[in-house]
Scaffold this motif. Structure first.
Motif, PDB file in Angstrom:
ATOM      1  N   ALA A 148       0.841  -1.405  -0.117  1.00  0.00           N
ATOM      2  CA  ALA A 148      -0.386  -0.385  -0.017  1.00  0.00           C
ATOM      3  C   ALA A 148       0.394   1.033   0.240  1.00  0.00           C
ATOM      4  CB  ALA A 148      -0.957  -0.423   0.651  1.00  0.00           C
ATOM      5  N   VAL A 218      -2.355  10.951  -4.633  1.00  0.00           N
ATOM      6  CA  VAL A 218      -1.995   9.258  -4.594  1.00  0.00           C
ATOM      7  C   VAL A 218      -3.806   9.299  -3.900  1.00  0.00           C
ATOM      8  CG1 VAL A 218      -1.438   7.373  -2.972  1.00  0.00           C
ATOM      9  CG2 VAL A 218      -0.288   9.416  -3.042  1.00  0.00           C
ATOM     10  N   SER A 220      -6.202   5.382  -3.213  1.00  0.00           N
ATOM     11  CA  SER A 220      -6.802   4.399  -3.312  1.00  0.00           C
ATOM     12  C   SER A 220      -8.307   4.064  -3.288  1.00  0.00           C
ATOM     13  CB  SER A 220      -6.386   3.767  -1.521  1.00  0.00           C
ATOM     14  OG  SER A 220      -5.066   3.949  -0.991  1.00  0.00           O
ATOM     15  N   ASP A 264      -0.302   7.849   0.215  1.00  0.00           N
ATOM     16  CA  ASP A 264       0.308   6.379   0.455  1.00  0.00           C
ATOM     17  C   ASP A 264      -1.075   5.996   1.554  1.00  0.00           C
ATOM     18  OD1 ASP A 264      -0.294   5.136  -1.877  1.00  0.00           O
ATOM     19  OD2 ASP A 264       2.194   4.211  -1.570  1.00  0.00           O
ATOM     20  N   SER A 267      -3.757   7.237   2.299  1.00  0.00           N
ATOM     21  CA  SER A 267      -5.417   7.050   1.391  1.00  0.00           C
ATOM     22  C   SER A 267      -5.937   6.320   1.920  1.00  0.00           C
ATOM     23  CB  SER A 267      -4.830   6.603  -0.462  1.00  0.00           C
ATOM     24  OG  SER A 267      -4.478   6.132  -0.100  1.00  0.00           O
ATOM     25  N   THR A 268      -4.941   5.171   2.974  1.00  0.00           N
ATOM     26  CA  THR A 268      -5.529   3.828   3.045  1.00  0.00           C
ATOM     27  C   THR A 268      -6.078   4.150   3.648  1.00  0.00           C
ATOM     28  OG1 THR A 268      -4.131   2.706   1.623  1.00  0.00           O
ATOM     29  CG2 THR A 268      -5.251   1.020   3.841  1.00  0.00           C
TER      30      THR A 268
END
Ligand code: ADP
Ligand code: MG
Length: 325
Positions: A148, A218, A220, A264, A267-268
């Motif tokens: 991820a 970014v 997800s 990153d 975003s998760t």
């Protein structure tokens, strides 16, 4: 539009990585792609050997000393996994390997196997030794997965590589992870125009366009890697509390931030939080902005003055933040 541009691409990190420069500099291009290839080889869990795989192979047996670079990333990933309510979990490997979403053999695993593997995913069981950069997975069968965040980390490093060649304007796209460096020589506003993809549509079909300078963008989402079985969609972001694909009102979250690793990670995390909790959280993180896209075709924006968004899709409704700015 002013000036010429030079675009290069290579298949790396399971995606197409493309680099755009505004001066010709073959040595810089080679250095960037070689750096990505070398970092991927150290961080991947999709091959039998890498620094991360050497940790995984020794799970339940012994600690493994890794390079400072790999140790630092694991340390940051563990910290992100331990944040309150975080569904980001660097120890999610055993569940990811079970579902194989986006890879050959993807299927719905037996429920008891998911339950068993969940017992191998506690980030607390990852023991880090700061003095000798060693990592120990306390139970056999545990696996670290940096899928991820590896692209974000690597994108940030390519920016440093380009700086060594005195290149301060560029755009690097690692399949959905976009890092814009400096200001754009292509627009009169000097802003970069980054497309936000329409979920489940062709790559050139856009929900809108972001205007940014010197930012990482970014996303997800549930539409990058998935499969459908009995009309149910199974995508590649796993809820570490259930062992099943994370299921809420969202289709995607895009984070706009200074560095791509932060983007990153968040975003998760914010994908897991959902719209309301996510927008609230951004009140505490003024150093980033976000775009939430829901399954019922609403777009929620919290820019925190990091970007502007131009809506192109008239079947999506643009909702300003639920909470006052
Ligand atoms: P992409 O690979 O499209 O950039 P993401 O950055 O959202 O997508 O990462 C998805 C990958 O992260 C998965 O393929 C898997 O390797 C890993 N992963 C899945 N669920 C989690 C989770 N809850 N926490 C951390 N990593 C995860
Ligand atoms: Mg990511």
């Amino acid at each position: 539009m002013t000036g010429s541009y030079y675009t290069y691409s290579q298949k790396l990190m399971g995606t197409t990585v493309s680099l755009q420069l505004y001066v010709e500099n073959p040595a810089a291009v080679t250095a960037v792609f070689n750096t990505i290839e070398a970092l991927e080889a150290r961080l991947t869990v999709n091959r039998d050997h890498s620094e991360v795989m050497s940790i995984n192979h020794a799970a339940g047996k012994h600690p493994v000393t890794v390079s400072k670079l790999v140790f630092d990333l694991i340390q940051q990933a563990k910290a992100a996994s331990l944040l309150p309510y975080s569904r980001f979990n660097l120890a999610i490997g055993p569940i990811v390997k079970l579902w194989k979403i986006g890879f050959n053999g993807q299927s719905i695993p037996p429920a008891d196997e998911i339950t068993h593997r969940l017992s191998l995913t506690s980030p607390h069981l990852i023991e880090l030794d700061q003095t000798n950069h060693s990592v120990y997975l306390a139970k056999a069968g545990m696996e670290i997965d940096l899928g991820a965040i590896a692209k974000g980390y690597i994108a940030d490093i390519t920016k440093l590589v380009l700086a060594q060649y005195n290149i301060h304007q560029a755009i690097i796209n690692c399949g959905g992870n976009v890092l814009t460096i400096g200001s754009s020589p292509l627009t009169s506003s000097q802003e970069w125009h980054i497309g936000l993809k329409r979920p489940f549509a062709a790559a050139n079909s856009l929900l809108g366009i972001l205007h940014v300078q010197n930012k990482s963008v970014v996303t997800s989402g549930i539409y990058e890697r998935y499969f459908i079985f009995n009309e149910q969609l199974y995508h590649h972001i796993i809820d570490p509390f259930t062992g099943y694909p994370l299921d809420n009102e969202l289709q995607s979250v895009t984070i706009i931030s200074d560095n791509s690793l932060t983007g990153d990670i968040y975003s998760t995390i914010l994908f897991g939080f959902g719209v309301r909790h996510g927008l609230n959280e951004l009140e505490k993180h003024k150093n980033m902005g976000a775009i939430f896209v829901t399954k019922d075709q609403k777009i929620f924006i919290k820019s925190n003055q990091h970007f502007q968004f131009e809506l192109l899709a008239d079947d999506y409704e643009l909702c300003q933040s639920l909470i006052p700015a």
